[in-house]
Design an enzyme around this catalytic site. Structure first.
Site, PDB file in Angstrom:
ATOM      1  CB  SER A 209      11.622 -65.676  19.855  1.00  0.00           C
ATOM      2  OG  SER A 209      12.792 -65.639  19.431  1.00  0.00           O
ATOM      3  CG  ASP A 337      13.318 -62.808  26.598  1.00  0.00           C
ATOM      4  OD1 ASP A 337      13.142 -63.762  26.153  1.00  0.00           O
ATOM      5  OD2 ASP A 337      13.181 -61.334  26.500  1.00  0.00           O
ATOM      6  CG  HIS A 451      13.039 -66.560  24.808  1.00  0.00           C
ATOM      7  ND1 HIS A 451      13.486 -65.576  24.611  1.00  0.00           N
ATOM      8  CD2 HIS A 451      13.422 -67.645  23.159  1.00  0.00           C
ATOM      9  CE1 HIS A 451      13.170 -65.245  23.257  1.00  0.00           C
ATOM     10  NE2 HIS A 451      13.145 -66.961  22.669  1.00  0.00           N
TER      11      HIS A 451
END
Length: 555
Positions: A209, A337, A451
């Site tokens: 991320s 995600d 995610h």
């Protein structure tokens, strides 16, 4: 019969793995703790080693002055000052530039091991090198990954939020302090890791991320020349729309208003900010949820981020891939995600009630506002072409998650892979899609990999917390650790000390294979041209649409 058993017991107790004991670093001596992982196997863990001095407010990190005696490196250093998850208060400290080292040992002391440096995610707003704690185990505990992959794992802290990324967009407050911290940590590792048994010329940086976007920025910065050898980005790159703050002065003025530093003269405003309480400044940088009520999308909330500073990031990231050509590169995303963000923007995708055409178009309007109405209609037609006359609600809801996944993660990552492959000279490029079904309870049945769900497998949680997982999860964890650590060792995820289920072909300018990663990896797991229709739409058709700013329609 008794004597052989006794002798075996004596032999086993004396035949424990080697351990480092006291290690000499540039700042002084450190001593960690040795953790047994099985017969002849252990991991030396050093927590809370300072890699830089306490940083000045909005200053680059400085070398640590060192210490006398032996530093007992047995507890994690404080996380950098940041808001808590619920944003009601702050936690952490300004004295936070620490790293942790995990060294696997056999019956002889390890030497010349590959080194993997992890940069945590958390929207550039929160996070720490030891991650979230669950049942006494922290998410970024490197013991399993180090021991099973036979690599050294290093996790590092860096400044986040207002203290890490506030910028005026000029020399007054250039920004990117968190990126400079990461650079200082990698440089420290390069200079010191040999004493821990690592190979300073075989360092891989990896992250997820905002940590992945950070890895991407480190690759693109001219300051990284020759500093590390390989890089892995998981669910984020410098090209992600949330990874770059394009109007830092406006954000700094907003934060200045919140802490009583609003001034017409920018120099006076900056002087006031520098005299302000760091806790108040940190709270002023929290996510302003009111911004998206009725308009906008969750991406608009992620305001504190790196900037083009003319120094660490000298130009737009898309123009800097010549700097990344020296590194082997592996990148991918999770198949859902964007789901966590889509669930904020269009909450009923996770509920029974219907998701409407108006809501889908509303989401597209929020994502594409810089291009105006033409973008909404063109994107809508691309994403609904498979719907048919009366699409099932699951199809509509899944499309919403796919739009956010593509826009925020997948398309920028595919673009970064293409730019790396086009610029690389003798280095390798690899692409993946992680799509293990979610383990989060109560989510709709169409949700695949959320995610951050890849991290539990990479860090070996199915082994360290085995009661919470099934054998299929341990299979996946074994595969990921093998591919990731092989890549760190050789630059090829299919080649190294760990066996893998299938070879992973290289991604090139003209040939775009990717590996689908789940617990059933086999020869059919290699596919080509990941979501190419959508990649082409966003990177070509959409990007060629005129921006409404350039047509003078923006107020």
């Amino acid at each position: 019969m008794l004597l052989p058993v006794v002798l075996l017991g004596v032999w086993l107790s004396s035949a424990s793995a080697a351990k480092l004991g006291v290690v000499q670093t540039e700042g002084g001596k450190v001593e960690g703790r040795n953790h047994k992982m099985g017969i002849f196997r252990s991991v030396d863990v050093f927590k809370g080693i300072p890699f830089a001095d306490v940083p000045g407010k909005w200053e680059k990190p400085k070398p640590h002055p060192g210490w006398s005696g032996i530093l007992q490196a047995t507890t994690y250093g404080d996380r950098c000052l940041q808001v808590t998850l619920l944003q009601t208060k702050t936690q952490g400290s300004e004295d936070c530039l620490y790293l942790n080292v995990f060294v696997p040992q056999g019956n002889k002391l390890s030497t010349n091991l590959p080194v993997m440096v992890y940069l945590f995610g958390g929207s550039f707003l929160l996070g720490a090198s030891n991650g979230v704690e669950l049942l006494g185990n922290t998410l970024y505990d490197g013991k399993q990954l180090a021991e099973r992959g036979n690599v050294i794992i290093v996790t590092v802290n860096y400044r986040v939020g207002t203290m890490g990324f506030l910028s005026t967009g000029d020399e007054r407050l250039p920004g990117n302090y968190g990126l400079w911290d990461q650079h200082a940590a990698i440089s420290w590792i390069r200079r010191n890791i040999e004493a821990f048994g690592g190979n300073p010329f075989n360092i891989t940086i990896f992250g997820q991320s905002a940590g992945a976007a950070s890895v991407s920025f480190q690759m693109l910065s001219p300051y990284s020349k020759g500093l590390f050898r390989r890089a892995i980005t998981q669910s984020g790159v410098a090209l992600s729309p949330w990874a770059l703050q394009k109007n830092p002065m406006a954000l700094t003025k907003k934060i200045a208003r919140k802490v009583g530093c609003s001034r017409t003269n920018v120099d006076e405003m900056v002087t006031c900010l520098k005299m302000s309480d760091p806790v108040g400044l940190t709270m002023a940088g929290k996510i302003d949820v009111m911004l998206i009520l009725g308009k906008g999308v969750v991406m608009d909330l992620l305001e504190l981020a790196p900037v083009i500073d003319g120094d660490f990031i000298p130009a737009h990231p898309s123009k800097l891939f010549h700097n990344a050509a020296q590194f082997d590169y592996m990148a991918g995303v999770n198949s859902m995600d964007g789901h966590i963000f889509a669930g904020v923007d269009v909450p009923n995708i996770n509920m029974k009630n219907a998701t409407t055409v108006k809501q889908v178009k509303g989401l597209l309007a929020g994502l594409t506002k810089e291009k105006g109405n033409a973008a909404i209609e063109s994107a809508y037609s691309v994403y609904t072409s498979h719907w048919g006359q009366a699409p099932e609600q699951d199809v509509v809801k899944k499309t919403v998650a796919e739009i956010e996944t593509d826009f925020l993660f997948l398309v920028p990552t595919q673009t970064a892979l293409q730019l790396h492959a086009s610029n690389s000279s003798g280095t390798n490029t690899y692409s993946y899609l992680f799509n293990m079904k979610t383990r989060i309870p109560l989510l709709p049945p169409w949700v695949e990999a959320e995610h951050f769900e890849d991290l539990q497998y990479l860090f070996g949680e199915p082994f360290s917390m085995s009661l919470l997982y099934f054998p299929r999860h341990r299979d996946l964890s074994k595969y990921m650790i093998a591919y990731w650590t092989n890549f760190a060792r050789t630059g090829d995820p299919g080649t190294g000390e760990n066996r893998v289920p299938v070879p992973w072909p290289k991604f090139t300018k003209s040939h775009r294979p990717y590996l689908t990663i789940n617990h059933k990896i086999n020869k059919y797991s290699v596919s080509y041209d990941l979501r190419s229709e959508y990649v082409t739409y966003w990177s070509t058709t959409y990007s060629r649409l005129p921006s409404i700013k350039s047509r003078g329609e923006e107020k």
